[in-house]
Each structure stands twice: as structure tokens, then as C-alpha cells.
Design a protein around this motif. Structure first.
Motif, mmCIF file in Angstrom:
data_model
loop_
_atom_site.group_PDB
_atom_site.id
_atom_site.type_symbol
_atom_site.label_atom_id
_atom_site.label_comp_id
_atom_site.label_asym_id
_atom_site.label_seq_id
_atom_site.Cartn_x
_atom_site.Cartn_y
_atom_site.Cartn_z
ATOM 1 N N GLN A 1 18.024 2.564 -0.598
ATOM 2 C CA GLN A 1 18.058 3.163 -1.606
ATOM 3 C C GLN A 1 18.689 1.673 -3.171
ATOM 4 O OE1 GLN A 1 19.341 7.238 -2.143
ATOM 5 N NE2 GLN A 1 17.849 8.035 -0.276
ATOM 6 N N ARG B 1 15.879 -0.623 -3.940
ATOM 7 C CA ARG B 1 16.031 -2.196 -3.414
ATOM 8 C C ARG B 1 14.651 -2.002 -3.303
ATOM 9 N NH1 ARG B 1 19.414 -3.961 1.966
ATOM 10 N NH2 ARG B 1 20.969 -2.940 1.753
ATOM 11 N N GLY B 2 14.046 -1.124 -3.939
ATOM 12 C CA GLY B 2 12.237 -1.286 -4.239
ATOM 13 C C GLY B 2 11.728 -1.051 -3.226
ATOM 14 N N LEU B 3 11.949 0.063 -2.431
ATOM 15 C CA LEU B 3 11.473 0.712 -1.162
ATOM 16 C C LEU B 3 10.417 1.839 -1.350
ATOM 17 C CD1 LEU B 3 10.325 0.579 1.153
ATOM 18 C CD2 LEU B 3 12.242 1.322 2.433
ATOM 19 N N ARG C 1 9.618 2.578 -4.800
ATOM 20 C CA ARG C 1 8.828 2.307 -5.798
ATOM 21 C C ARG C 1 7.179 1.682 -5.006
ATOM 22 N NH1 ARG C 1 11.216 -1.730 -7.910
ATOM 23 N NH2 ARG C 1 10.253 -3.671 -7.129
ATOM 24 N N HIS C 2 7.456 0.697 -4.223
ATOM 25 C CA HIS C 2 6.471 0.447 -3.227
ATOM 26 C C HIS C 2 5.852 1.270 -2.402
ATOM 27 C CE1 HIS C 2 4.239 -2.572 -0.886
ATOM 28 N NE2 HIS C 2 4.273 -2.214 0.246
ATOM 29 N N GLU D 1 3.246 3.157 -4.956
ATOM 30 C CA GLU D 1 2.131 2.658 -5.450
ATOM 31 C C GLU D 1 1.395 2.608 -3.847
ATOM 32 O OE1 GLU D 1 3.610 -1.590 -5.707
ATOM 33 O OE2 GLU D 1 4.725 -0.645 -7.570
ATOM 34 N N LEU E 1 12.976 6.784 -11.930
ATOM 35 C CA LEU E 1 11.930 6.004 -11.116
ATOM 36 C C LEU E 1 10.580 6.399 -11.578
ATOM 37 C CD1 LEU E 1 11.111 3.731 -8.693
ATOM 38 C CD2 LEU E 1 11.072 5.840 -7.213
ATOM 39 N N LYS F 1 9.017 5.457 -14.950
ATOM 40 C CA LYS F 1 8.823 3.729 -15.142
ATOM 41 C C LYS F 1 7.493 3.634 -14.610
ATOM 42 C CE LYS F 1 11.281 -0.603 -13.925
ATOM 43 N NZ LYS F 1 12.605 -1.066 -13.603
ATOM 44 N N ALA F 2 6.887 4.525 -12.961
ATOM 45 C CA ALA F 2 5.874 4.633 -12.385
ATOM 46 C C ALA F 2 4.692 4.930 -13.489
ATOM 47 C CB ALA F 2 6.291 4.943 -11.321
#
Length: 107
Positions: free
Chosen positions: A43, A45-47, A49-50, A53, A80, A83-84
Motif C-alpha cells: 500500500q 505505492r500507487g497500485l 490508484r492504478h 483507473e 485516494l 484525488k481520483a
């Protein structure tokens, strides 16, 4: 077993290890995103968020918006999602301790 056919499920693997997952399904014109999960040691590290998406990209053409639910006290998750582009809509109907967040689909 119905959830296996009702939901589009996406998984992330690293070296064969399951490190993240999420799912989505169309409810009317709303793409419902659920169960966004990332292995605790990965957690931040952007996973997540990816995966979010990818879940949005998996929505069929008929979807006009996205929705998801998260714990009312899950401040990192809420941050999170905000932000998205998601907006907090208040308590989730029928889900004690959860909040509803939505985002319009553009383009």
C-alpha cells in the motif's frame, strides 16, 4: 457463485502472488466499483490508484457515472478516491459505517 458472473473482476499479480484486486458491475447507468484491495505491504505505492483507473476503463459504454463505497473511517481510502475525482455523498444506504462516493464519467 453469482458474483463471479455479475462482476468484472481485475487482479494484479507480482511473481504469481496476488497483490491487488477490484471489481465492477453495471447497475442501470452506474458502474459500481467494489472491493478495491491492495496487499498491506504494498500500500502507498500507487497500485490502488492504478486498479481504480483500470476498473473505470472496464466500464461499458452505457455507464454515465461511477460509484463506490468505503468505510466512513477509512481516511486514506477516502483521500485516494477524492484525488481520483470522486465526491463524498454521505452515508451508504443500507450499509452501516460506510459512505457512498460518486464520479461522473467524462468522454
Amino acid at each position: 457463485m453469482q458474483s463471479l458472473t455479475a462482476w468484472t473482476t481485475l487482479v494484479a499479480r507480482a511473481g504469481g502472488r496476488l497483490v491487488g484486486a477490484c471489481r465492477g458491475r453495471l447497475e442501470g447507468e452506474v458502474w459500481d466499483i467494489g472491493r478495491v484491495m491492495v496487499a498491506p505491504d504494498l500500500q502507498g505505492r500507487g497500485l490502488g490508484r492504478h486498479l481504480l483507473e483500470l476498473a473505470e476503463q472496464a466500464a461499458p459504454a452505457g455507464a454515465t457515472s461511477y460509484q463506490l463505497f468505503t468505510g466512513a473511517g477509512s481516511t486514506r481510502n477516502i483521500a485516494l478516491y477524492k484525488k481520483a475525482g470522486y465526491r463524498l455523498r454521505g452515508p451508504a444506504p443500507g450499509a452501516a459505517g460506510a459512505v457512498l462516493m460518486t464520479k461522473p464519467r467524462h468522454g
